[in-house]
Design a protein around this motif. Structure first.
Motif, PDB file in Angstrom:
ATOM      1  N   ASN A 139       0.811  -1.218   0.000  1.00 11.78           N
ATOM      2  CA  ASN A 139       0.000   0.000   0.000  1.00 11.78           C
ATOM      3  C   ASN A 139       0.845   1.268   0.000  1.00 11.78           C
ATOM      4  O   ASN A 139       0.345   2.349  -0.315  1.00 11.78           O
ATOM      5  CB  ASN A 139      -0.906   0.022   1.235  1.00 11.78           C
ATOM      6  N   SER A 140       2.116   1.138   0.380  1.00 12.27           N
ATOM      7  CA  SER A 140       2.997   2.299   0.437  1.00 12.27           C
ATOM      8  C   SER A 140       4.435   1.850   0.183  1.00 12.27           C
ATOM      9  O   SER A 140       4.733   0.659   0.209  1.00 12.27           O
ATOM     10  CB  SER A 140       2.891   3.004   1.794  1.00 12.27           C
ATOM     11  N   ILE A 141       5.309   2.811  -0.056  1.00  9.54           N
ATOM     12  CA  ILE A 141       6.702   2.521  -0.383  1.00  9.54           C
ATOM     13  C   ILE A 141       7.597   2.916   0.792  1.00  9.54           C
ATOM     14  O   ILE A 141       7.505   4.038   1.306  1.00  9.54           O
ATOM     15  CB  ILE A 141       7.137   3.301  -1.641  1.00  9.54           C
ATOM     16  N   ASP A 142       8.448   1.983   1.217  1.00  7.95           N
ATOM     17  CA  ASP A 142       9.440   2.259   2.252  1.00  7.95           C
ATOM     18  C   ASP A 142      10.593   3.020   1.603  1.00  7.95           C
ATOM     19  O   ASP A 142      11.443   2.430   0.929  1.00  7.95           O
ATOM     20  CB  ASP A 142       9.927   0.950   2.870  1.00  7.95           C
ATOM     21  N   LYS A 143      10.630   4.315   1.804  1.00 10.28           N
ATOM     22  CA  LYS A 143      11.634   5.157   1.150  1.00 10.28           C
ATOM     23  C   LYS A 143      13.003   5.051   1.805  1.00 10.28           C
ATOM     24  O   LYS A 143      14.013   5.401   1.195  1.00 10.28           O
ATOM     25  CB  LYS A 143      11.165   6.613   1.157  1.00 10.28           C
ATOM     26  N   ASN A 144      13.051   4.581   3.046  1.00 10.13           N
ATOM     27  CA  ASN A 144      14.321   4.533   3.772  1.00 10.13           C
ATOM     28  C   ASN A 144      15.168   3.304   3.430  1.00 10.13           C
ATOM     29  O   ASN A 144      16.393   3.331   3.574  1.00 10.13           O
ATOM     30  CB  ASN A 144      14.066   4.548   5.284  1.00 10.13           C
ATOM     31  N   TYR A 145      14.524   2.227   2.991  1.00  6.57           N
ATOM     32  CA  TYR A 145      15.240   0.978   2.780  1.00  6.57           C
ATOM     33  C   TYR A 145      16.387   1.111   1.762  1.00  6.57           C
ATOM     34  O   TYR A 145      17.511   0.682   2.041  1.00  6.57           O
ATOM     35  CB  TYR A 145      14.257  -0.113   2.362  1.00  6.57           C
ATOM     36  N   PRO A 146      16.153   1.702   0.587  1.00  4.03           N
ATOM     37  CA  PRO A 146      17.265   1.841  -0.365  1.00  4.03           C
ATOM     38  C   PRO A 146      18.416   2.686   0.182  1.00  4.03           C
ATOM     39  O   PRO A 146      19.587   2.337  -0.006  1.00  4.03           O
ATOM     40  CB  PRO A 146      16.612   2.510  -1.585  1.00  4.03           C
ATOM     41  N   SER A 147      18.098   3.772   0.878  1.00  3.04           N
ATOM     42  CA  SER A 147      19.165   4.620   1.415  1.00  3.04           C
ATOM     43  C   SER A 147      19.939   3.893   2.509  1.00  3.04           C
ATOM     44  O   SER A 147      21.161   4.062   2.639  1.00  3.04           O
ATOM     45  CB  SER A 147      18.593   5.934   1.950  1.00  3.04           C
ATOM     46  N   SER A 171       1.273   4.347  -9.922  1.00  3.29           N
ATOM     47  CA  SER A 171       1.735   5.398  -9.011  1.00  3.29           C
ATOM     48  C   SER A 171       2.712   4.839  -7.984  1.00  3.29           C
ATOM     49  O   SER A 171       3.709   5.492  -7.633  1.00  3.29           O
ATOM     50  CB  SER A 171       0.553   6.083  -8.316  1.00  3.29           C
ATOM     51  N   LEU A 172       2.455   3.607  -7.501  1.00  3.85           N
ATOM     52  CA  LEU A 172       3.379   2.980  -6.558  1.00  3.85           C
ATOM     53  C   LEU A 172       4.708   2.664  -7.229  1.00  3.85           C
ATOM     54  O   LEU A 172       5.773   2.825  -6.626  1.00  3.85           O
ATOM     55  CB  LEU A 172       2.763   1.710  -5.974  1.00  3.85           C
ATOM     56  N   ARG A 173       4.661   2.231  -8.476  1.00  3.28           N
ATOM     57  CA  ARG A 173       5.912   1.964  -9.202  1.00  3.28           C
ATOM     58  C   ARG A 173       6.713   3.252  -9.371  1.00  3.28           C
ATOM     59  O   ARG A 173       7.932   3.258  -9.175  1.00  3.28           O
ATOM     60  CB  ARG A 173       5.623   1.338 -10.565  1.00  3.28           C
ATOM     61  N   LYS A 174       6.038   4.331  -9.692  1.00  3.20           N
ATOM     62  CA  LYS A 174       6.722   5.613  -9.847  1.00  3.20           C
ATOM     63  C   LYS A 174       7.357   6.058  -8.528  1.00  3.20           C
ATOM     64  O   LYS A 174       8.494   6.539  -8.499  1.00  3.20           O
ATOM     65  CB  LYS A 174       5.735   6.677 -10.340  1.00  3.20           C
ATOM     66  N   LYS A 175       6.633   5.881  -7.426  1.00  3.58           N
ATOM     67  CA  LYS A 175       7.172   6.232  -6.117  1.00  3.58           C
ATOM     68  C   LYS A 175       8.370   5.354  -5.759  1.00  3.58           C
ATOM     69  O   LYS A 175       9.337   5.815  -5.161  1.00  3.58           O
ATOM     70  CB  LYS A 175       6.083   6.113  -5.045  1.00  3.58           C
ATOM     71  N   ALA A 176       8.284   4.072  -6.110  1.00  6.99           N
ATOM     72  CA  ALA A 176       9.395   3.164  -5.846  1.00  6.99           C
ATOM     73  C   ALA A 176      10.645   3.599  -6.608  1.00  6.99           C
ATOM     74  O   ALA A 176      11.755   3.630  -6.059  1.00  6.99           O
ATOM     75  CB  ALA A 176       9.011   1.735  -6.229  1.00  6.99           C
ATOM     76  N   GLU A 177      10.481   3.964  -7.858  1.00  3.28           N
ATOM     77  CA  GLU A 177      11.618   4.411  -8.656  1.00  3.28           C
ATOM     78  C   GLU A 177      12.178   5.723  -8.129  1.00  3.28           C
ATOM     79  O   GLU A 177      13.401   5.919  -8.105  1.00  3.28           O
ATOM     80  CB  GLU A 177      11.193   4.543 -10.115  1.00  3.28           C
ATOM     81  N   SER A 178      11.299   6.607  -7.652  1.00  4.48           N
ATOM     82  CA  SER A 178      11.754   7.880  -7.069  1.00  4.48           C
ATOM     83  C   SER A 178      12.541   7.645  -5.783  1.00  4.48           C
ATOM     84  O   SER A 178      13.421   8.439  -5.425  1.00  4.48           O
ATOM     85  CB  SER A 178      10.558   8.787  -6.776  1.00  4.48           C
ATOM     86  N   ALA A 179      12.236   6.545  -5.080  1.00  2.03           N
ATOM     87  CA  ALA A 179      12.938   6.205  -3.846  1.00  2.03           C
ATOM     88  C   ALA A 179      14.205   5.393  -4.121  1.00  2.03           C
ATOM     89  O   ALA A 179      14.842   4.918  -3.185  1.00  2.03           O
ATOM     90  CB  ALA A 179      12.018   5.427  -2.917  1.00  2.03           C
ATOM     91  N   SER A 180      14.559   5.228  -5.403  1.00  2.00           N
ATOM     92  CA  SER A 180      15.786   4.550  -5.852  1.00  2.00           C
ATOM     93  C   SER A 180      15.697   3.032  -5.903  1.00  2.00           C
ATOM     94  O   SER A 180      16.721   2.357  -5.967  1.00  2.00           O
ATOM     95  CB  SER A 180      16.996   4.969  -5.001  1.00  2.00           C
ATOM     96  N   TYR A 181      14.478   2.484  -5.868  1.00  2.00           N
ATOM     97  CA  TYR A 181      14.333   1.085  -6.236  1.00  2.00           C
ATOM     98  C   TYR A 181      14.461   0.973  -7.761  1.00  2.00           C
ATOM     99  O   TYR A 181      14.159   1.927  -8.487  1.00  2.00           O
ATOM    100  CB  TYR A 181      12.957   0.542  -5.831  1.00  2.00           C
ATOM    101  N   GLN A 182      14.879  -0.185  -8.235  1.00  4.56           N
ATOM    102  CA  GLN A 182      14.972  -0.392  -9.678  1.00  4.56           C
ATOM    103  C   GLN A 182      13.594  -0.525 -10.318  1.00  4.56           C
ATOM    104  O   GLN A 182      13.467  -0.446 -11.534  1.00  4.56           O
ATOM    105  CB  GLN A 182      15.801  -1.641  -9.971  1.00  4.56           C
ATOM    106  N   GLY A 183      12.600  -0.725  -9.510  1.00  6.06           N
ATOM    107  CA  GLY A 183      11.237  -0.835 -10.018  1.00  6.06           C
ATOM    108  C   GLY A 183      10.371  -1.611  -9.058  1.00  6.06           C
ATOM    109  O   GLY A 183      10.815  -2.031  -7.990  1.00  6.06           O
ATOM    110  N   LEU A 184       9.122  -1.788  -9.445  1.00  4.20           N
ATOM    111  CA  LEU A 184       8.152  -2.548  -8.656  1.00  4.20           C
ATOM    112  C   LEU A 184       7.504  -3.590  -9.552  1.00  4.20           C
ATOM    113  O   LEU A 184       7.082  -3.285 -10.676  1.00  4.20           O
ATOM    114  CB  LEU A 184       7.073  -1.617  -8.090  1.00  4.20           C
ATOM    115  N   TRP A 185       7.419  -4.802  -9.040  1.00 10.02           N
ATOM    116  CA  TRP A 185       6.740  -5.892  -9.736  1.00 10.02           C
ATOM    117  C   TRP A 185       5.811  -6.597  -8.754  1.00 10.02           C
ATOM    118  O   TRP A 185       6.090  -6.646  -7.557  1.00 10.02           O
ATOM    119  CB  TRP A 185       7.757  -6.897 -10.286  1.00 10.02           C
ATOM    120  N   CYS A 186       4.704  -7.153  -9.268  1.00 13.15           N
ATOM    121  CA  CYS A 186       3.728  -7.842  -8.417  1.00 13.15           C
ATOM    122  C   CYS A 186       3.361  -9.186  -9.030  1.00 13.15           C
ATOM    123  O   CYS A 186       3.321  -9.331 -10.259  1.00 13.15           O
ATOM    124  CB  CYS A 186       2.450  -7.022  -8.270  1.00 13.15           C
ATOM    125  N   LEU A 187       3.054 -10.148  -8.166  1.00 13.51           N
ATOM    126  CA  LEU A 187       2.547 -11.427  -8.654  1.00 13.51           C
ATOM    127  C   LEU A 187       1.178 -11.254  -9.304  1.00 13.51           C
ATOM    128  O   LEU A 187       0.878 -11.854 -10.328  1.00 13.51           O
ATOM    129  CB  LEU A 187       2.438 -12.430  -7.509  1.00 13.51           C
TER     130      LEU A 187
END
Length: 217
Positions: A139-147, A171-187
């Motif tokens: 439901n949300s992106i952990d922005k601290n984990y990548p840093s 929108s969650l994928r975009k937020k994930a990429e903004s937080a420096s994840y390489q992307g978001l994927w779901c089953l």
């Protein structure tokens, strides 16, 4: 839904790719069944009990992603495990890593025997190639984990969820990429106020290819 992650091209859905992601297809069906029929019992105080422990669900997801990636990356000579990273001086541990892709070897393995209940590794950060963070219902992106992991020299951090709402996926994928994840994927993707699901085999192929590219460049 058909979507291609940042920095990837649309892969073909052919026999080889279908075989390569067969584990994820099967896992999707298993987890959807559990989600559609949760074993909940309402108590007199209004609270629910009888559901599977969240930690156990999460561990099952991350373990199956590890098994999938061990097969998908089998030609690279890399290992895939659950554990902590150790810094260069061996003085501190990273946050828990659901999935670590790393070169051969480790400092220590906990619960090591012929039939382990747990298989947890302590791995030198310098040997890690990529990390995958696994989530259940996102439901949300952990922005601290990548840093937090960048302190250990890790740049390729992927986010993989069992599911999220389809209307929120982009929108969650975009937020994930903004937080420096390489992307978001779901089953699979869920529908708001509905028991229906959306699956996308192309997303599974995308995920495998993105990880493969990151760990072999």
């Amino acid at each position: 839904m058909k979507s291609v992650a940042k920095g990837t091209s649309k892969p073909p859905i052919n026999l080889g790719n279908t075989l390569a992601v067969e584990q994820l297809v099967g896992l999707t069906a298993e987890l959807q069944m559990l989600r559609a029929h949760p074993p909940l019992v309402r108590r007199s105080d209004g609270k629910y009990e009888g559901d599977i422990l969240g930690f156990v669900k999460g561990l099952r997801l991350s373990a199956r992603i590890i098994y999938f990636l061990r097969e998908y990356l089998s030609e690279t000579g890399l290992e895939v495990n659950w554990g902590h990273l150790l810094d260069e001086n061996g003085e501190r541990c990273s946050p828990e890593c659901d999935v670590i892709i790393h070169s051969t070897g480790y400092v220590r393995k906990w619960n090591d025997n012929a039939h382990p209940v747990m298989d947890f590794r302590f791995i030198k950060a310098g040997n890690a190639r990529a990390i995958i963070s696994c989530k259940s219902s996102l439901n949300s992106i952990d922005k601290n984990y990548p840093s937090d992991l960048r302190k250990y020299g890790i740049g390729d951090i992927f986010l993989f969820a069992e599911c999220c709402e389809e209307r929120r996926f982009l929108s969650l994928r975009k937020k994930a990429e903004s937080a420096s994840y390489q992307g978001l994927w779901c089953l699979y993707l869920t529908q708001n106020k509905s028991d229906s699901f959306t699956t996308d085999e192309l997303m599974y192929i995308e995920f495998g290819n993105a990880v493969l590219k990151a760990v072999t460049r």
